[in-house]
Write a protein that holds these residues in place. Sequence first.
Motif, short mmCIF file in Angstrom:
data_model
loop_
_atom_site.label_atom_id
_atom_site.label_comp_id
_atom_site.label_asym_id
_atom_site.label_seq_id
_atom_site.Cartn_x
_atom_site.Cartn_y
_atom_site.Cartn_z
N ALA A 211 0.79 -1.31 -0.20
CA ALA A 211 0.02 0.00 0.07
C ALA A 211 0.70 1.28 -0.02
O ALA A 211 0.65 2.17 -0.81
N ALA A 212 1.87 1.26 0.72
CA ALA A 212 2.83 2.56 0.72
C ALA A 212 3.59 2.45 -0.56
O ALA A 212 3.77 3.93 -0.99
N ALA A 213 3.98 1.44 -1.00
CA ALA A 213 4.62 1.62 -2.39
C ALA A 213 3.84 2.13 -3.40
O ALA A 213 4.17 3.12 -4.17
N VAL A 214 2.71 1.76 -3.31
CA VAL A 214 1.74 2.02 -4.61
C VAL A 214 1.31 3.63 -4.30
O VAL A 214 1.03 4.20 -5.42
N ALA A 215 1.19 4.08 -3.01
CA ALA A 215 0.89 5.38 -2.74
C ALA A 215 1.90 6.44 -3.12
O ALA A 215 1.54 7.39 -3.56
N ALA A 216 3.25 5.70 -2.70
CA ALA A 216 4.24 6.47 -3.23
C ALA A 216 4.43 6.94 -4.56
O ALA A 216 4.95 7.69 -5.08
N ALA A 217 4.23 5.62 -5.31
CA ALA A 217 4.11 5.76 -6.84
C ALA A 217 3.33 6.69 -7.28
O ALA A 217 3.70 7.55 -8.36
N ARG A 218 2.20 6.65 -6.65
CA ARG A 218 1.01 7.50 -7.31
C ARG A 218 1.54 9.14 -7.00
O ARG A 218 1.20 9.96 -7.87
N ARG A 219 2.54 9.31 -5.95
CA ARG A 219 2.81 10.62 -5.78
C ARG A 219 4.24 10.90 -6.81
O ARG A 219 4.75 12.10 -6.42
N GLY A 220 4.72 10.10 -7.28
CA GLY A 220 5.64 10.09 -8.21
C GLY A 220 7.07 9.90 -7.39
O GLY A 220 8.12 10.37 -7.93
N LEU A 221 6.74 9.59 -6.09
CA LEU A 221 8.03 9.27 -5.31
C LEU A 221 9.00 8.02 -5.77
O LEU A 221 10.24 8.04 -5.52
N VAL A 222 8.51 6.97 -6.13
CA VAL A 222 8.81 5.64 -6.30
C VAL A 222 8.49 5.14 -7.97
O VAL A 222 7.56 5.59 -8.29
N ASP A 223 9.26 4.34 -8.55
CA ASP A 223 8.66 3.61 -9.66
C ASP A 223 8.47 2.07 -9.38
O ASP A 223 9.44 1.40 -9.31
N VAL A 224 7.15 1.74 -9.22
CA VAL A 224 7.17 0.19 -8.86
C VAL A 224 7.14 -0.68 -9.82
O VAL A 224 7.07 -1.92 -9.79
N ALA A 225 7.69 -0.15 -11.33
CA ALA A 225 7.98 -1.01 -12.35
C ALA A 225 9.49 -1.69 -11.82
O ALA A 225 9.78 -2.58 -12.39
N ARG A 226 10.02 -1.03 -10.93
CA ARG A 226 11.40 -1.54 -10.55
C ARG A 226 11.12 -1.79 -9.15
O ARG A 226 10.28 -0.98 -8.26
N GLN A 227 12.06 -2.70 -8.34
CA GLN A 227 12.19 -2.83 -7.08
C GLN A 227 11.91 -1.72 -6.04
O GLN A 227 13.07 -0.75 -6.18
#
Length: 266
Positions: A211-227
């Motif tokens: 949930a945190a990774a997905v929310a962070a990706a939504r904010r443009g903070l991480v790329d969940v296509a990479r680990q």
Amino acid sequence: MRVRFRKVHGAGNDFVLIIGAADERDWRAWGPRLCARCTGVGADGLVVSSAIRKDSAVLDVLCVNADGSVATLCANALRCVAWCASRDHGWTTMRLVMSGVPHDAVVDGTHVRVTVEAGEVYSERVTETWPGGTVRFDAVHVGAEHLVALVDDVDQLDVESLVNLVRDRGPAAADANVSVFQLLGPQELTIRTYERGAEGEALSCASGAVAAAVAAARRGLVDVARQVRVHNRAGTPLTVIEHAERPSYWVGGPVTHVFDGELEVA
């Protein structure tokens, strides 16, 4: 009747695991007794798995929280079941079904990853202002309800007090797991999660990590296509990455066998 069990933990999230008990015993009543830290075995949850088809790598998994409620999803419990099934049967890939939802699992030694589906991220669903500042929680459904908030420093928060305030916001907040997470660097987060059902701060929460990774990706903070590496209170990080072929995410990390035992159950 005597029932064999294993005590296992997935990155610090610990369980009493019973295998092959496909009967009508009321495991919900046994959950709080077995999970009690001082008078029982001690665990965040009681997990019961059974084969859906004989000699097949498809298992049904029930997870009873320490308070007796049934978890709709516990990804660390799934990871622990997969590790034990691999140890017993030699399977390295399998399918696990929890609350009617199938999850894939891959076991590589003590490292186990499972799939978790994630729905839409609802930004700033709950806002809480308190002496420590204003915290804005996004809502993410990953098989279980999660509220996750980006903060500057997770270690400076009184998580339990914050959770108590959030839960007063209504049934939707009261029934959710609550996490705060902090960006550490590129593709790296740290998280603290207060788990519904265990009613306390977890050493790790795999669905919360997703949930945190997905929310962070939504904010443009991480790329969940990479680990994405997600640190936790146990000091044993979990990893989250988008599934290459399906609309879901892999969450992976270590599983540790603690001990075996035997229970006398009525």
